[in-house]
Scaffold this motif. Structure first.
Motif, mmCIF file in Angstrom:
data_model
loop_
_atom_site.group_PDB
_atom_site.id
_atom_site.type_symbol
_atom_site.label_atom_id
_atom_site.label_comp_id
_atom_site.label_asym_id
_atom_site.label_seq_id
_atom_site.Cartn_x
_atom_site.Cartn_y
_atom_site.Cartn_z
ATOM 1 N N ALA A 156 0.396 -1.347 0.049
ATOM 2 C CA ALA A 156 0.427 0.251 0.008
ATOM 3 C C ALA A 156 0.911 1.626 -0.246
ATOM 4 N N THR A 157 1.862 1.289 1.057
ATOM 5 C CA THR A 157 3.072 2.241 0.759
ATOM 6 C C THR A 157 3.562 2.692 -0.691
ATOM 7 N N ALA A 158 3.939 1.493 -1.490
ATOM 8 C CA ALA A 158 4.660 1.703 -2.067
ATOM 9 C C ALA A 158 3.410 1.932 -3.519
ATOM 10 N N SER A 159 2.515 1.705 -2.994
ATOM 11 C CA SER A 159 1.392 2.003 -4.698
ATOM 12 C C SER A 159 1.505 3.574 -3.924
ATOM 13 N N VAL A 160 0.966 4.330 -2.714
ATOM 14 C CA VAL A 160 0.659 5.838 -2.424
ATOM 15 C C VAL A 160 1.954 6.599 -2.774
ATOM 16 N N LEU A 161 3.517 5.720 -3.200
ATOM 17 C CA LEU A 161 4.429 7.205 -3.311
ATOM 18 C C LEU A 161 4.001 6.901 -4.928
ATOM 19 N N ALA A 162 4.366 5.743 -4.939
ATOM 20 C CA ALA A 162 4.367 5.428 -6.873
ATOM 21 C C ALA A 162 3.149 6.806 -7.391
ATOM 22 N N VAL A 163 2.392 6.249 -7.103
ATOM 23 C CA VAL A 163 1.312 7.551 -6.948
ATOM 24 C C VAL A 163 1.630 8.929 -7.560
ATOM 25 N N LEU A 164 2.031 9.703 -5.608
ATOM 26 C CA LEU A 164 2.148 10.724 -6.047
ATOM 27 C C LEU A 164 3.703 11.382 -6.498
ATOM 28 N N THR A 165 4.538 9.861 -7.230
ATOM 29 C CA THR A 165 5.721 10.382 -7.776
ATOM 30 C C THR A 165 5.431 10.392 -9.067
ATOM 31 N N TRP A 166 3.835 9.925 -9.582
ATOM 32 C CA TRP A 166 3.644 10.233 -11.197
ATOM 33 C C TRP A 166 3.894 11.228 -10.778
ATOM 34 N N SER A 167 2.709 11.966 -10.056
ATOM 35 C CA SER A 167 1.428 13.081 -9.968
ATOM 36 C C SER A 167 2.494 14.041 -10.508
ATOM 37 N N ALA A 168 3.121 13.692 -9.147
ATOM 38 C CA ALA A 168 4.453 15.617 -8.526
ATOM 39 C C ALA A 168 5.250 15.527 -10.755
ATOM 40 N N ALA A 169 5.457 14.286 -11.638
ATOM 41 C CA ALA A 169 6.435 14.028 -12.363
ATOM 42 C C ALA A 169 5.007 14.806 -13.931
ATOM 43 N N ALA A 170 3.829 14.498 -13.638
ATOM 44 C CA ALA A 170 2.595 14.789 -14.007
ATOM 45 C C ALA A 170 2.097 16.198 -14.376
ATOM 46 N N GLN A 171 2.841 17.036 -13.406
ATOM 47 C CA GLN A 171 2.398 18.618 -13.136
ATOM 48 C C GLN A 171 2.936 19.344 -13.522
ATOM 49 N N PRO A 172 3.049 19.936 -15.703
ATOM 50 C CA PRO A 172 3.829 20.568 -15.388
ATOM 51 C C PRO A 172 3.329 22.363 -15.048
ATOM 52 N N GLY A 173 4.413 23.490 -15.295
ATOM 53 C CA GLY A 173 4.075 24.670 -14.719
ATOM 54 C C GLY A 173 4.479 24.991 -13.246
ATOM 55 N N ARG A 174 5.404 23.995 -12.369
ATOM 56 C CA ARG A 174 5.569 24.095 -11.086
ATOM 57 C C ARG A 174 6.758 25.009 -10.926
ATOM 58 N N TYR A 175 7.768 25.261 -12.591
ATOM 59 C CA TYR A 175 9.140 25.343 -12.269
ATOM 60 C C TYR A 175 9.080 26.696 -12.030
ATOM 61 N N GLU A 176 9.388 28.102 -12.031
ATOM 62 C CA GLU A 176 9.479 29.185 -12.409
ATOM 63 C C GLU A 176 10.488 29.941 -13.061
ATOM 64 N N GLU A 177 10.806 30.200 -14.205
ATOM 65 C CA GLU A 177 11.995 31.124 -14.846
ATOM 66 C C GLU A 177 12.032 32.379 -14.944
ATOM 67 N N GLU A 178 12.822 33.049 -14.508
ATOM 68 C CA GLU A 178 13.165 35.305 -15.241
ATOM 69 C C GLU A 178 14.606 35.085 -16.058
ATOM 70 N N ARG A 179 14.452 36.043 -16.535
ATOM 71 C CA ARG A 179 16.220 36.586 -16.526
ATOM 72 C C ARG A 179 15.938 37.987 -16.640
ATOM 73 N N PHE A 180 16.917 38.393 -16.538
ATOM 74 C CA PHE A 180 16.842 39.735 -16.555
ATOM 75 C C PHE A 180 18.591 40.228 -17.244
ATOM 76 N N GLY A 181 18.489 41.331 -17.849
ATOM 77 C CA GLY A 181 19.714 41.624 -18.076
ATOM 78 C C GLY A 181 20.067 43.070 -18.048
ATOM 79 N N CYS A 182 21.423 43.758 -18.408
ATOM 80 C CA CYS A 182 21.030 45.010 -18.424
ATOM 81 C C CYS A 182 22.896 45.145 -18.628
ATOM 82 N N THR A 183 22.725 46.351 -19.381
ATOM 83 C CA THR A 183 24.112 46.930 -19.844
ATOM 84 C C THR A 183 24.595 48.270 -19.043
ATOM 85 N N GLY A 184 26.178 48.685 -19.040
ATOM 86 C CA GLY A 184 26.308 49.828 -18.117
ATOM 87 C C GLY A 184 25.069 50.018 -16.876
#
Lengths: 101, 133
Positions: free
Chosen positions: B70-98
């Motif tokens: 049962a524990t292994a099944s719950v872990l597998a579902v949680l892992t799968w659900s975390a991997a399948a969920q997009p958009g949790r990772y955010e990225e921003e870029r900044f730049g400048c000269t002078g």
């Protein structure tokens, strides 16, 4: 179902009984062939209770001793009838074969 | 004597059984010993006690296996659900000269908010890559 369990169910078919009463009844029914010890009877009764075929029917004082009584459940009665029908059919088939031989 | 032998053999049963049904078992064994002999009852109690211990051990094993599965099944579902969920990772870029004071202030804000910012300096100026899970 084991022969012991079958005899225990048969022993309880007529009335509620305590452990010693069941053991005596089984011995009488089997004409002395099946003689249960307390250890065997206790294990068999627990399994039958777990399977829902027998249920505890309270404790009563008999000859100065508290005795735990057991009775057959409806499922136990059905199971006993089914086992008896199965054995009867087996005996019919084997009996016919022996008569032919 | 017979009573003592039977009581001793009753110890083959697990403690929980002895506490719950010990008196009943002893009374039953004593009655049956009067009919069939003490030795037969004593051996019956030993056999019954060992069988009960085996039954309980096997039930414990089955429960442990079921819990692990049962524990292994719950872990597998949680892992799968975390991997399948997009958009949790955010990225921003900044730049400048002078002069980069404004941009540096924005990057500092991100860092204060828990972002992980990496600075790169080049001929074209300075860039920052900020990421957050």
């Amino acid at each position: 179902m084991t022969e012991q369990a079958l005899f225990i169910l048969a022993g309880l078919a007529r009335r509620e009984a305590h452990g010693y009463g069941i053991a005596r009844d089984v011995e009488e029914l089997s004409e002395g062939r099946v003689r249960l010890t307390a250890g065997t009877l206790y294990g068999a009764l627990n399994r039958l209770v777990d399977d829902g075929l027998v249920e505890p029917a309270g404790e009563r004082e008999v000859q100065g001793r508290r005795r735990r009584y057991y009775r057959l459940t409806a499922a136990g009665r059905e199971q006993l009838a089914a086992e008896v029908a199965r054995l009867r059919a087996t005996v019919d088939v084997l009996g016919a074969r022996v008569a032919l031989a | 004597m017979s009573g003592r032998v039977l009581r001793l053999c009753l110890r083959a049963y697990p403690r929980a059984v002895r506490e719950r049904d010990g008196a009943e078992l002893e009374a039953l064994a004593t009655d049956l010993a009067a009919d069939h002999g003490t030795l037969r009852e004593a051996l019956g109690l030993l056999r019954g006690g060992w069988a009960e211990r085996r039954r309980r051990a096997s039930r414990r094993r089955r429960t442990a296996v079921a819990l692990t599965a049962a524990t292994a099944s719950v872990l597998a579902v949680l892992t799968w659900s975390a991997a399948a969920q997009p958009g949790r990772y955010e990225e921003e870029r900044f730049g400048c000269t002078g002069r980069c004071a404004d941009v540096e202030a924005q990057v500092a804000e991100r860092v204060d908010d828990g972002w992980d910012c990496t600075e790169s300096r080049g001929a074209a100026g300075t860039t920052w890559r900020c990421v957050r899970d």
